[in-house]
Design a protein around this motif. Structure first.
Motif, PDB file in Angstrom:
ATOM      1  N   VAL A 201       0.834  -1.232   0.058  1.00 36.82           N
ATOM      2  CA  VAL A 201       0.000   0.023  -0.042  1.00 36.82           C
ATOM      3  C   VAL A 201       1.012   1.330  -0.006  1.00 36.82           C
ATOM      4  N   ALA A 202       0.449   2.260  -0.867  1.00 37.93           N
ATOM      5  CA  ALA A 202       1.549   3.382  -0.942  1.00 37.93           C
ATOM      6  C   ALA A 202       0.568   4.748  -1.205  1.00 37.93           C
ATOM      7  N   SER A 203       1.249   5.753  -0.760  1.00 34.75           N
ATOM      8  CA  SER A 203       0.614   7.084  -1.118  1.00 34.75           C
ATOM      9  C   SER A 203       0.577   7.284  -2.564  1.00 34.75           C
ATOM     10  N   GLU A 204       1.463   6.881  -3.070  1.00 33.11           N
ATOM     11  CA  GLU A 204       1.748   7.060  -4.732  1.00 33.11           C
ATOM     12  C   GLU A 204       2.107   5.844  -5.560  1.00 33.11           C
ATOM     13  N   THR A 205       1.482   5.603  -6.796  1.00 33.37           N
ATOM     14  CA  THR A 205       2.112   4.413  -7.143  1.00 33.37           C
ATOM     15  C   THR A 205       3.577   4.376  -7.779  1.00 33.37           C
ATOM     16  N   CYS A 206       4.198   5.599  -7.835  1.00 33.41           N
ATOM     17  CA  CYS A 206       5.625   5.375  -8.361  1.00 33.41           C
ATOM     18  C   CYS A 206       6.092   4.491  -7.254  1.00 33.41           C
ATOM     19  N   ALA A 207       5.866   4.289  -6.184  1.00 34.12           N
ATOM     20  CA  ALA A 207       6.554   3.434  -5.052  1.00 34.12           C
ATOM     21  C   ALA A 207       6.403   1.851  -5.448  1.00 34.12           C
ATOM     22  N   PHE A 208       5.297   1.725  -5.932  1.00 37.03           N
ATOM     23  CA  PHE A 208       5.238   0.218  -6.720  1.00 37.03           C
ATOM     24  C   PHE A 208       6.086  -0.106  -7.946  1.00 37.03           C
ATOM     25  N   ASP A 209       6.412   1.133  -8.769  1.00 40.24           N
ATOM     26  CA  ASP A 209       7.252   0.815  -9.622  1.00 40.24           C
ATOM     27  C   ASP A 209       8.468   0.432  -9.456  1.00 40.24           C
ATOM     28  N   LEU A 210       9.119   1.072  -8.384  1.00 37.22           N
ATOM     29  CA  LEU A 210      10.436   0.913  -7.762  1.00 37.22           C
ATOM     30  C   LEU A 210      10.768  -0.360  -7.503  1.00 37.22           C
ATOM     31  N   ILE A 211       9.467  -1.063  -6.926  1.00 37.85           N
ATOM     32  CA  ILE A 211       9.731  -2.489  -6.269  1.00 37.85           C
ATOM     33  C   ILE A 211       9.404  -3.511  -6.949  1.00 37.85           C
ATOM     34  N   GLY A 212       8.732  -3.048  -8.298  1.00 40.60           N
ATOM     35  CA  GLY A 212       8.355  -4.042  -9.204  1.00 40.60           C
ATOM     36  C   GLY A 212       6.974  -4.750  -8.879  1.00 40.60           C
TER      37      GLY A 212
END
Length: 472
Positions: A201-212
């Motif tokens: 769960v993240a405040s922004e989706t860019c965090a998902f991109d970084l961890i795959g």
């Protein structure tokens, strides 16, 4: 000269992961991608199923965590936070996640947003025996939870969250459970992702991109997502109210590679720039943007106006938060430590300088002067948002109208003060059209309070009592 006061500051950032063998490491990377949302403190709490392990400190993520710190955070679930202080002072005690211990076990809590009824709730809780350990509004939720009749985490949250007024995305973690919740207006973004069998769960989706991780969906207003050993569940703690996602997330706060409610931030900012060019055309030779959040809008303006976009302003990325202060004689030129005008691009040119917002005006004035000192023949300032005429009560650092230049001066007076050859703002209708959130569709409204004075919730008056929303 304008008074020397702070510019707009960001929000906070939340990242949590459930059921991954490298939970602490992935949370660190997730927080790294959210660093733009808070630079005053960072922390991670993990659970190994039996106890919570905590590490947090003030400063940037790379300052708060040193070699070996992540190795001391075992477990398959983690909760992390980067902080900018909008409620409560700085310092270690207010760095999140907050960690509480009781006879029932431990609890960690992280929050993005701002509670407008914080002072009233705190006063009432203290009168009835609560003792606060921090000065952040986040702690309010922990006290309200302990006053619920149930000892179940979800029931405590379902009883406590409806007492809060304002913007909040909360993440709460115990030894064996993680729950995230979004306020019923959905003022702040919060998204769910998946990485194999793990969830994030993240405040922004860019965090998902970084961890795959793969984006799954956005958390809905008034919804709780519950993660425990039985699976993942959704429950409502309040009915959805009129949606009011913060417009400034699109304009300024979020990273351009994030998607908010499936609208890409860079694409939205380009559309804002194009709308601005339609509404506020000007004879010019070149377009430049103020790094970094205004670049997308400047590109959109240039495309619509059929003008070349150039890097007329360069950001110095090696100026830290604790750089040595210049002497008094050089203090007025301090902006040059962060921005430089490119003489070869702007000299002798009529320049359109696109920025995302004007809050207090000091920075805009200095950038105009930078461009003119570099030989710009004319500087036309174009702002890809409406004038900010009212404070934000939901987590952005604009606390009073006295601090806002557009609340106290006309556009022409602002133009004169900053020394620009012209100054134009995007209209409210242009902002809504550019962002692309069709308010006629479910869940697509947005907060325009700082531009219109019409807020989605009750707001505090000068005595901290809540008054009506100001709508209509």
């Amino acid at each position: 000269m304008f008074p020397e006061i702070k510019g707009m500051n960001e929000e906070c950032g939340i990242f949590a992961i459930w059921e991954h063998p490298e939970a602490a490491q992935l949370t660190y990377y997730g927080l790294h991608s959210l660093q733009h949302r808070g630079q005053e403190g960072a922390g991670i709490v993990t659970s190994d199923g039996e106890e919570l392990h905590v590490h947090k400190n003030t400063g940037l993520l790379t300052e708060a965590f040193q070699a070996g710190d992540l190795d001391r955070l075992p477990g398959r679930q983690a909760l992390g936070h980067v902080r900018y202080a909008t409620a409560g002072k700085g310092g270690y005690d207010n760095v999140q996640p907050l960690h509480f211990k009781s006879e029932d076990g431990s609890l960690a809590m992280a929050h993005n947003g701002n509670l407008v009824n914080y002072q009233g709730l705190k006063s009432e809780l203290e009168r009835t025996g609560s003792i606060f350990q921090t000065t952040t509004d986040t702690e309010i939720l922990a006290h309200l939870m302990k006053r619920q009749a149930s000892d179940q985490l979800r029931e405590q949250l379902k009883g406590a969250l409806p007492e809060l007024v304002g913007a909040y995305s909360f993440a709460v973690m115990t030894e064996d459970e993680l729950i995230v919740a979004l306020d019923p207006h959905g003022l702040r973004p919060l998204s769910l992702g998946r990485l194999g069998n793990a969830y994030a769960v993240a405040s922004e989706t860019c965090a998902f991109d970084l961890i795959g991780a793969e984006y799954v969906r956005d958390v809905e207003p008034g919804e709780m997502l519950i993660f425990n050993r039985d699976g993942v569940f959704s429950e409502r703690f309040m009915g959805t109210k009129e949606r009011a996602l913060c417009s400034m997330e699109y304009v300024y706060l979020a990273r351009p590679d994030s998607n908010l409610e499936q609208i890409n931030v860079h694409t939205a900012r380009k559309r804002l720039g194009k709308r601005l060019a339609i509404e506020a055309d000007v004879d010019a030779d070149v377009v430049t943007g103020v790094p970094d959040s205004s670049i997308s809008a400047a590109i959109g303006f240039a495309e619509q106006a059929k003008l070349p976009y150039e890097l007329g302003l360069i950001k110095n990325r090696y100026v830290g938060r604790t750089f040595i202060q210049p002497s008094q004689a050089l203090r007025e030129q301090g902006v040059k430590m962060k921005l430089s005008a490119v003489r070869g691009v702007v000299e002798g040119k009529r320049v359109v300088m696109v920025d995302d917002s004007i809050v207090r005006g000091t920075t805009s004035q200095r950038i105009v002067q930078l461009l003119k000192d570099a030989g710009a023949a004319e500087v036309h300032v174009r702002i890809s948002a409406p004038p900010i005429i009212r404070p934000c009560f939901y987590g952005i650092d604009t606390s009073t109208s006295d601090e806002l230049i557009a609340a106290n001066y006309t556009t022409e007076q602002m133009r004169e003060k900053m020394g620009a050859d012209s100054l134009r703002f995007l209209s409210v209708d242009g902002l809504k059209a550019g962002i692309g959130r069709d308010a006629s569709q479910p869940n697509c409204g947005q907060c325009l309070g700082c531009f219109t004075g019409q807020y989605p919730t009750a707001i505090p008056n000068e005595k901290n009592a809540l008054v009506g929303s100001g709508k209509g």
